[in-house]
Motif scaffolding. Structure first.
Motif, mmCIF file in Angstrom:
data_model
loop_
_atom_site.group_PDB
_atom_site.id
_atom_site.type_symbol
_atom_site.label_atom_id
_atom_site.label_comp_id
_atom_site.label_asym_id
_atom_site.label_seq_id
_atom_site.Cartn_x
_atom_site.Cartn_y
_atom_site.Cartn_z
ATOM 1 N N ASP A 1 5.502 -6.876 -11.811
ATOM 2 C CA ASP A 1 4.122 -7.346 -11.688
ATOM 3 C C ASP A 1 3.744 -7.548 -10.220
ATOM 4 O OD1 ASP A 1 1.718 -8.272 -13.064
ATOM 5 O OD2 ASP A 1 2.214 -10.231 -12.227
ATOM 6 N N TYR A 2 4.689 -8.091 -9.497
ATOM 7 C CA TYR A 2 4.528 -8.333 -8.063
ATOM 8 C C TYR A 2 4.256 -6.994 -7.365
ATOM 9 C CZ TYR A 2 6.783 -9.598 -3.505
ATOM 10 O OH TYR A 2 7.099 -9.810 -2.204
ATOM 11 N N TRP A 3 5.045 -5.994 -7.727
ATOM 12 C CA TRP A 3 4.892 -4.661 -7.129
ATOM 13 C C TRP A 3 3.537 -4.046 -7.536
ATOM 14 C CZ3 TRP A 3 3.824 0.246 -8.602
ATOM 15 C CH2 TRP A 3 4.101 1.274 -7.691
ATOM 16 N N ALA A 4 3.220 -4.102 -8.838
ATOM 17 C CA ALA A 4 2.005 -3.438 -9.351
ATOM 18 C C ALA A 4 0.734 -4.047 -8.745
ATOM 19 C CB ALA A 4 1.958 -3.519 -10.871
ATOM 20 N N SER A 5 0.774 -5.350 -8.464
ATOM 21 C CA SER A 5 -0.412 -5.997 -7.893
ATOM 22 C C SER A 5 -0.720 -5.434 -6.507
ATOM 23 C CB SER A 5 -0.214 -7.499 -7.764
ATOM 24 O OG SER A 5 0.137 -8.022 -8.998
ATOM 25 N N LEU A 6 0.317 -5.274 -5.706
ATOM 26 C CA LEU A 6 0.096 -4.760 -4.346
ATOM 27 C C LEU A 6 -0.293 -3.281 -4.382
ATOM 28 C CD1 LEU A 6 0.102 -5.315 -1.317
ATOM 29 C CD2 LEU A 6 2.545 -4.760 -1.279
ATOM 30 N N GLU A 7 0.355 -2.533 -5.264
ATOM 31 C CA GLU A 7 0.047 -1.100 -5.366
ATOM 32 C C GLU A 7 -1.400 -0.923 -5.808
ATOM 33 O OE1 GLU A 7 -0.271 2.880 -7.063
ATOM 34 O OE2 GLU A 7 -0.517 0.987 -8.113
ATOM 35 N N HIS A 8 -1.848 -1.772 -6.733
ATOM 36 C CA HIS A 8 -3.224 -1.703 -7.226
ATOM 37 C C HIS A 8 -4.199 -1.993 -6.086
ATOM 38 C CE1 HIS A 8 -6.859 -3.230 -9.304
ATOM 39 N NE2 HIS A 8 -6.557 -2.293 -10.185
ATOM 40 N N GLN A 9 -3.855 -3.013 -5.285
ATOM 41 C CA GLN A 9 -4.704 -3.371 -4.140
ATOM 42 C C GLN A 9 -4.806 -2.211 -3.162
ATOM 43 O OE1 GLN A 9 -2.801 -7.102 -2.971
ATOM 44 N NE2 GLN A 9 -4.774 -7.709 -2.141
ATOM 45 N N LEU A 10 -3.658 -1.592 -2.925
ATOM 46 C CA LEU A 10 -3.628 -0.485 -1.959
ATOM 47 C C LEU A 10 -4.484 0.675 -2.463
ATOM 48 C CD1 LEU A 10 -2.308 0.647 0.672
ATOM 49 C CD2 LEU A 10 -0.587 1.701 -0.801
ATOM 50 N N ARG A 11 -4.384 0.930 -3.776
ATOM 51 C CA ARG A 11 -5.083 2.085 -4.348
ATOM 52 C C ARG A 11 -6.597 1.867 -4.440
ATOM 53 N NH1 ARG A 11 -4.034 4.474 -9.704
ATOM 54 N NH2 ARG A 11 -2.699 2.664 -10.073
ATOM 55 N N TYR A 12 -6.997 0.680 -4.869
ATOM 56 C CA TYR A 12 -8.423 0.485 -5.157
ATOM 57 C C TYR A 12 -9.212 -0.239 -4.084
ATOM 58 C CZ TYR A 12 -7.270 2.108 -9.786
ATOM 59 O OH TYR A 12 -6.839 2.866 -10.837
ATOM 60 N N LYS A 13 -8.506 -0.977 -3.243
ATOM 61 C CA LYS A 13 -9.275 -1.827 -2.347
ATOM 62 C C LYS A 13 -9.140 -1.470 -0.877
ATOM 63 C CE LYS A 13 -9.173 -5.584 -5.611
ATOM 64 N NZ LYS A 13 -8.268 -6.631 -6.058
ATOM 65 N N SER A 14 -8.421 -0.413 -0.585
ATOM 66 C CA SER A 14 -8.210 -0.173 0.838
ATOM 67 C C SER A 14 -8.985 1.043 1.319
ATOM 68 C CB SER A 14 -6.727 -0.028 1.126
ATOM 69 O OG SER A 14 -6.382 1.319 1.114
ATOM 70 N N ASP A 15 -9.476 0.931 2.550
ATOM 71 C CA ASP A 15 -10.142 2.102 3.134
ATOM 72 C C ASP A 15 -9.356 2.550 4.377
ATOM 73 O OD1 ASP A 15 -10.711 -0.169 4.522
ATOM 74 O OD2 ASP A 15 -12.880 -0.130 4.135
ATOM 75 N N LEU A 16 -8.042 2.549 4.208
ATOM 76 C CA LEU A 16 -7.165 2.937 5.308
ATOM 77 C C LEU A 16 -7.214 4.448 5.523
ATOM 78 C CD1 LEU A 16 -3.916 0.911 4.426
ATOM 79 C CD2 LEU A 16 -5.641 0.331 6.141
ATOM 80 N N PRO A 17 -6.911 4.908 6.730
ATOM 81 C CA PRO A 17 -6.817 6.354 6.954
ATOM 82 C C PRO A 17 -5.678 6.949 6.108
ATOM 83 C CG PRO A 17 -6.200 5.115 8.939
ATOM 84 C CD PRO A 17 -6.716 4.126 7.944
ATOM 85 N N ASP A 18 -5.829 8.238 5.748
ATOM 86 C CA ASP A 18 -4.874 8.897 4.843
ATOM 87 C C ASP A 18 -3.415 8.761 5.290
ATOM 88 O OD1 ASP A 18 -6.846 9.522 3.183
ATOM 89 O OD2 ASP A 18 -6.903 11.679 3.638
ATOM 90 N N SER A 19 -3.193 8.894 6.603
ATOM 91 C CA SER A 19 -1.806 8.884 7.091
ATOM 92 C C SER A 19 -1.154 7.519 6.827
ATOM 93 C CB SER A 19 -1.766 9.196 8.592
ATOM 94 O OG SER A 19 -2.487 8.197 9.283
ATOM 95 N N GLN A 20 -1.935 6.463 7.049
ATOM 96 C CA GLN A 20 -1.397 5.121 6.839
ATOM 97 C C GLN A 20 -1.168 4.849 5.345
ATOM 98 O OE1 GLN A 20 -3.788 2.322 8.956
ATOM 99 N NE2 GLN A 20 -2.181 0.760 8.946
ATOM 100 N N LEU A 21 -2.112 5.379 4.562
ATOM 101 C CA LEU A 21 -2.015 5.229 3.107
ATOM 102 C C LEU A 21 -0.727 5.878 2.604
ATOM 103 C CD1 LEU A 21 -4.090 3.947 1.167
ATOM 104 C CD2 LEU A 21 -4.874 6.259 0.638
ATOM 105 N N ALA A 22 -0.443 7.074 3.121
ATOM 106 C CA ALA A 22 0.759 7.812 2.707
ATOM 107 C C ALA A 22 2.014 7.036 3.105
ATOM 108 C CB ALA A 22 0.768 9.195 3.346
ATOM 109 N N GLN A 23 1.963 6.459 4.300
ATOM 110 C CA GLN A 23 3.122 5.690 4.781
ATOM 111 C C GLN A 23 3.363 4.463 3.890
ATOM 112 O OE1 GLN A 23 2.588 4.539 8.861
ATOM 113 N NE2 GLN A 23 4.648 3.660 8.978
#
Ligand code: GTP
Ligand code: MG
Length: 239
Positions: A182-204
């Motif tokens: 759950d701890y992992w899924a919460s952060l992954e969800h945040q990264l996927r839906y709430k971030s407007d990071l550049p693609d390279s950083q997102l991939a990292q």
């Protein structure tokens, strides 16, 4: 403990939203359907409570028999009317009450956050074996994690909700997972839906998250093994 993620259905807001969606297909969802929709949501809510209660009863029994609470906590929510309409639209499905009943199985959802992997499989098995409910679909992302590292056990149950007109078998999506998952899924969800990071950083970050998923899994295996040695709770078979 059950956390209710309340999502009140407001019929006026819903009617306005439907009218403002500029697509001919929405005309079918008129005001009488809005009433039908609210009635349907009531049934989904009942189904969600039925499953929630069954899970609480199982958790209490474990406490009495094994001095162990398999369920850390639960979260439950009804899908908002906006999300329902958007999902039907996205999947190119008709926007109607019938279409919701026929196509959406996650209108009522419960997330069951367990302490250990054994608890996930024990609780889901005891629930699935109950004779008044049916298992409609199982997706085991614990035995078969998703490529991004996501792990959880998803089961869709059909549960009877008794109204004046008799039983209405209603689907509820239950996501069983451990605290670490759950701890992992919460952060992954945040990264996927709430971030407007550049693609390279997102991939990292996605790569780092995949590494984290593996590390968490290792930690869980070790902690589960200690817990097995010190608790009398039932062990679930590994494969
Ligand atoms: P949809 O409901 O249309 O998405 O398809 P599905 O029902 O086949 O999806 P699935 O059972 O795979 O996943 C349903 C739910 O699980 C999602 O709504 C999320 O809550 C959760 N989920 C699935 N995959 C992921 C993931 O990769 N990351 C996270 N954080 N959650 C996920
Ligand atoms: Mg789904």
């Amino acid at each position: 403990m059950i956390l209710d993620r309340k999502n009140m259905t407001n019929t006026a807001e819903l009617a306005t939203r439907i009218k403002t969606m500029d697509d001919g297909s929405f005309n079918k969802f008129d005001s009488s359907s809005v009433t039908e929709f609210v009635d349907l949501m009531q049934i989904y809510e009942g189904a969600m409570y039925e499953i929630g209660t069954k899970l609480e009863i199982l958790d209490n029994e474990f406490q009495v028999r094994f001095s162990h609470n398999p369920i850390h906590h639960m979260e439950r929510r009804l899908k908002s009317s906006n999300s329902i309409i958007e999902k039907l639209h996205r999947k190119d499905l008709p926007i109607s009450v019938e279409s919701i009943k026929d196509n959406l199985f996650d209108v009522a959802g419960i997330r069951v956050i367990c302490n250990y992997r054994d608890d996930v499989y024990a609780v889901s098995r005891y629930l699935s074996e109950q004779s008044d409910i049916q298992v409609l679909r199982v997706k085991d992302y614990i035995r078969n994690p998703k490529q991004n590292g996501y792990r959880s056990l998803h089961v869709i149950y059909a549960v009877p909700v008794f109204l004046t007109s008799g039983p209405h078998y209603t689907p509820v999506e239950v996501q069983f997972r451990t605290i670490a998952m759950d701890y992992w899924a919460s952060l992954e969800h945040q990264l996927r839906y709430k971030s407007d990071l550049p693609d390279s950083q997102l991939a990292q970050h996605s790569q780092t998250l995949l590494d984290c998923a593996r590390s968490l899994q290792n930690v869980e295996v070790q902690m589960q093994s200690i817990h097995r040695d010190i608790s009398g709770a039932p062990q679930e078979e590994e494969d």
